[in-house]
Design a protein around this motif. Structure first.
Motif, PDB file in Angstrom:
ATOM      1  N   CYS A  26     -18.526   1.676  11.094  1.00 45.10           N
ATOM      2  CA  CYS A  26     -17.293   1.173  10.484  1.00 45.10           C
ATOM      3  C   CYS A  26     -17.249  -0.352  10.463  1.00 45.10           C
ATOM      4  O   CYS A  26     -16.634  -0.936   9.573  1.00 45.10           O
ATOM      5  CB  CYS A  26     -16.065   1.749  11.174  1.00 45.10           C
ATOM      6  SG  CYS A  26     -15.748   3.454  10.674  1.00 45.10           S
ATOM      7  N   ASN A  77      -8.318   2.915   3.625  1.00 43.05           N
ATOM      8  CA  ASN A  77      -8.315   3.858   4.747  1.00 43.05           C
ATOM      9  C   ASN A  77      -9.721   4.011   5.315  1.00 43.05           C
ATOM     10  O   ASN A  77     -10.661   4.301   4.570  1.00 43.05           O
ATOM     11  CB  ASN A  77      -7.797   5.224   4.291  1.00 43.05           C
ATOM     12  CG  ASN A  77      -6.389   5.151   3.737  1.00 43.05           C
ATOM     13  OD1 ASN A  77      -5.619   4.258   4.070  1.00 43.05           O
ATOM     14  ND2 ASN A  77      -6.047   6.097   2.880  1.00 43.05           N
ATOM     15  N   TYR A  78      -9.842   3.850   6.630  1.00 42.28           N
ATOM     16  CA  TYR A  78     -11.132   3.940   7.328  1.00 42.28           C
ATOM     17  C   TYR A  78     -11.199   5.248   8.107  1.00 42.28           C
ATOM     18  O   TYR A  78     -10.283   5.573   8.861  1.00 42.28           O
ATOM     19  CB  TYR A  78     -11.271   2.784   8.314  1.00 42.28           C
ATOM     20  CG  TYR A  78     -11.390   1.443   7.642  1.00 42.28           C
ATOM     21  CD1 TYR A  78     -12.642   0.889   7.396  1.00 42.28           C
ATOM     22  CD2 TYR A  78     -10.266   0.727   7.253  1.00 42.28           C
ATOM     23  CE1 TYR A  78     -12.762  -0.348   6.774  1.00 42.28           C
ATOM     24  CE2 TYR A  78     -10.375  -0.501   6.626  1.00 42.28           C
ATOM     25  CZ  TYR A  78     -11.622  -1.026   6.391  1.00 42.28           C
ATOM     26  OH  TYR A  78     -11.732  -2.241   5.772  1.00 42.28           O
ATOM     27  N   TYR A  79     -12.317   5.985   7.948  1.00 44.90           N
ATOM     28  CA  TYR A  79     -12.507   7.261   8.624  1.00 44.90           C
ATOM     29  C   TYR A  79     -13.875   7.284   9.320  1.00 44.90           C
ATOM     30  O   TYR A  79     -14.885   7.553   8.679  1.00 44.90           O
ATOM     31  CB  TYR A  79     -12.422   8.419   7.626  1.00 44.90           C
ATOM     32  CG  TYR A  79     -11.072   8.509   6.972  1.00 44.90           C
ATOM     33  CD1 TYR A  79     -10.060   9.263   7.536  1.00 44.90           C
ATOM     34  CD2 TYR A  79     -10.798   7.818   5.801  1.00 44.90           C
ATOM     35  CE1 TYR A  79      -8.805   9.337   6.951  1.00 44.90           C
ATOM     36  CE2 TYR A  79      -9.547   7.881   5.204  1.00 44.90           C
ATOM     37  CZ  TYR A  79      -8.558   8.650   5.786  1.00 44.90           C
ATOM     38  OH  TYR A  79      -7.327   8.717   5.199  1.00 44.90           O
ATOM     39  N   GLY A 134      -9.792   7.142  15.629  1.00 45.96           N
ATOM     40  CA  GLY A 134     -10.338   5.937  15.015  1.00 45.96           C
ATOM     41  C   GLY A 134      -9.874   5.676  13.593  1.00 45.96           C
ATOM     42  O   GLY A 134     -10.215   4.651  13.000  1.00 45.96           O
ATOM     43  N   ARG A 182      -7.985   4.326  10.577  1.00 47.92           N
ATOM     44  CA  ARG A 182      -7.195   3.101  10.396  1.00 47.92           C
ATOM     45  C   ARG A 182      -6.794   3.006   8.942  1.00 47.92           C
ATOM     46  O   ARG A 182      -7.632   3.119   8.046  1.00 47.92           O
ATOM     47  CB  ARG A 182      -8.031   1.888  10.804  1.00 47.92           C
ATOM     48  CG  ARG A 182      -7.217   0.623  10.902  1.00 47.92           C
ATOM     49  CD  ARG A 182      -7.973  -0.459  11.656  1.00 47.92           C
ATOM     50  NE  ARG A 182      -9.245  -0.750  11.051  1.00 47.92           N
ATOM     51  CZ  ARG A 182      -9.460  -1.793  10.250  1.00 47.92           C
ATOM     52  NH1 ARG A 182      -8.501  -2.637   9.982  1.00 47.92           N
ATOM     53  NH2 ARG A 182     -10.643  -1.987   9.743  1.00 47.92           N
ATOM     54  N   LYS A 183      -5.505   2.785   8.688  1.00 49.49           N
ATOM     55  CA  LYS A 183      -4.984   2.655   7.327  1.00 49.49           C
ATOM     56  C   LYS A 183      -4.282   1.315   7.227  1.00 49.49           C
ATOM     57  O   LYS A 183      -3.339   1.051   7.971  1.00 49.49           O
ATOM     58  CB  LYS A 183      -4.020   3.798   7.009  1.00 49.49           C
ATOM     59  CG  LYS A 183      -4.712   5.160   7.017  1.00 49.49           C
ATOM     60  CD  LYS A 183      -3.770   6.278   6.662  1.00 49.49           C
ATOM     61  CE  LYS A 183      -4.541   7.599   6.634  1.00 49.49           C
ATOM     62  NZ  LYS A 183      -3.698   8.702   6.158  1.00 49.49           N
ATOM     63  N   VAL A 184      -4.755   0.469   6.315  1.00 49.72           N
ATOM     64  CA  VAL A 184      -4.184  -0.860   6.115  1.00 49.72           C
ATOM     65  C   VAL A 184      -3.972  -1.092   4.627  1.00 49.72           C
ATOM     66  O   VAL A 184      -4.443  -0.322   3.792  1.00 49.72           O
ATOM     67  CB  VAL A 184      -5.102  -1.972   6.701  1.00 49.72           C
ATOM     68  CG1 VAL A 184      -5.238  -1.837   8.204  1.00 49.72           C
ATOM     69  CG2 VAL A 184      -6.466  -1.971   6.041  1.00 49.72           C
ATOM     70  N   GLN A 229      -0.165  -3.689   7.620  1.00 50.27           N
ATOM     71  CA  GLN A 229      -0.157  -2.306   8.054  1.00 50.27           C
ATOM     72  C   GLN A 229       0.654  -1.476   7.066  1.00 50.27           C
ATOM     73  O   GLN A 229       1.707  -1.912   6.608  1.00 50.27           O
ATOM     74  CB  GLN A 229       0.484  -2.265   9.439  1.00 50.27           C
ATOM     75  CG  GLN A 229       0.035  -1.220  10.391  1.00 50.27           C
ATOM     76  CD  GLN A 229      -1.442  -1.004  10.549  1.00 50.27           C
ATOM     77  OE1 GLN A 229      -2.287  -1.859  10.366  1.00 50.27           O
ATOM     78  NE2 GLN A 229      -1.770   0.193  10.896  1.00 50.27           N
ATOM     79  N   SER A 274     -13.199   1.598  11.603  1.00 44.99           N
ATOM     80  CA  SER A 274     -12.521   0.468  12.249  1.00 44.99           C
ATOM     81  C   SER A 274     -13.473  -0.653  12.592  1.00 44.99           C
ATOM     82  O   SER A 274     -14.651  -0.443  12.733  1.00 44.99           O
ATOM     83  CB  SER A 274     -11.818   0.939  13.524  1.00 44.99           C
ATOM     84  OG  SER A 274     -12.770   1.349  14.456  1.00 44.99           O
ATOM     85  N   GLU A 301     -16.811  -2.132   6.951  1.00 53.08           N
ATOM     86  CA  GLU A 301     -15.752  -3.108   6.704  1.00 53.08           C
ATOM     87  C   GLU A 301     -16.322  -4.379   6.074  1.00 53.08           C
ATOM     88  O   GLU A 301     -15.696  -4.988   5.206  1.00 53.08           O
ATOM     89  CB  GLU A 301     -14.997  -3.439   7.983  1.00 53.08           C
ATOM     90  CG  GLU A 301     -13.756  -4.226   7.708  1.00 53.08           C
ATOM     91  CD  GLU A 301     -12.725  -4.123   8.808  1.00 53.08           C
ATOM     92  OE1 GLU A 301     -11.567  -4.462   8.527  1.00 53.08           O
ATOM     93  OE2 GLU A 301     -13.065  -3.714   9.922  1.00 53.08           O
TER      94      GLU A 301
END
Length: 188
Positions: free
Chosen positions: A171, A133-135, A121, A123-125, A32, A22, A175
């Motif tokens: 993250c 997808n952020y992990y 934490g 986040r999928k956009v 989203q 994120s 990003e």
């Protein structure tokens, strides 16, 4: 084995299982991910992008771009059928290391959440029609991002910090790297 190699190896392993995080900004128009219907229709098609079979992984993020987020120069490597650009220095620990990996076998729907992920934490956009997808890892030292290529391919972006609690979380750095990678991925 040095701590840096362990960190990069861990990043690659996490990427094989899945990835994300994120913070920061990514070029494109994020939306989203909303419903199972949207996810199933995306999975039923071949996905938003053309194959990356002929793409040199190190062209997805240049060395100059990598340097802006603290990464050393990249070098090509392979891990089985996966092609990777490693942003690390052999046998020398660096504060930040990372990788951009093209997985020609597993589409984003086939991936699982990596072990050790900070579930809160995730986040999928959707950015420019691609699922991203952020992990973030609970350790605070690793972030893996999965970028949808098509039904059978995924790009992983990983950023690993030598120490947790630095000025910019992994993250946030990942990003920024995704912002360099996304515009270079071929569309259909």
């Amino acid at each position: 084995m040095t701590q840096s190699k362990i960190a990069v190896g861990g990043a690659v392993l996490a990427a094989l299982v899945l990835g994300g995080c994120s913070g920061g900004s990514v070029a494109g128009t994020p939306t989203q991910a909303t419903s199972a219907a949207a996810t199933s229709s995306a999975a039923a098609s071949d996905g938003p992008g053309a194959s990356l079979a002929q793409v040199d992984t190190c062209t997805l993020m240049t060395n100059a771009e990598a340097a802006t987020i603290g990464l050393p120069a990249g070098r090509s490597a392979s891990l089985g059928k996966q092609r990777e650009c490693e942003y690390s220095v052999a046998d020398t620990p660096t504060p930040v290391s990372g990788a951009v990996t093209i997985d020609p076998i597993s589409g984003i729907d086939q991936l699982k959440t990596p072990p050790g992920t900070d579930e809160a934490g995730i986040r999928k956009v959707v950015v420019d029609g691609r699922r991203v997808n952020y992990y973030p890892m609970k350790s605070g030292t690793l972030c893996t991002v999965n970028i949808e290529v098509n039904k059978r391919e995924t790009v992983y972006v990983q950023v690993s910090l030598r120490f947790a609690g630095t000025e910019q979380p992994p993250c946030t750095l990942a990003e920024k790297a995704v912002g360099f990678v996304l515009p270079r991925m071929p569309k259909k």
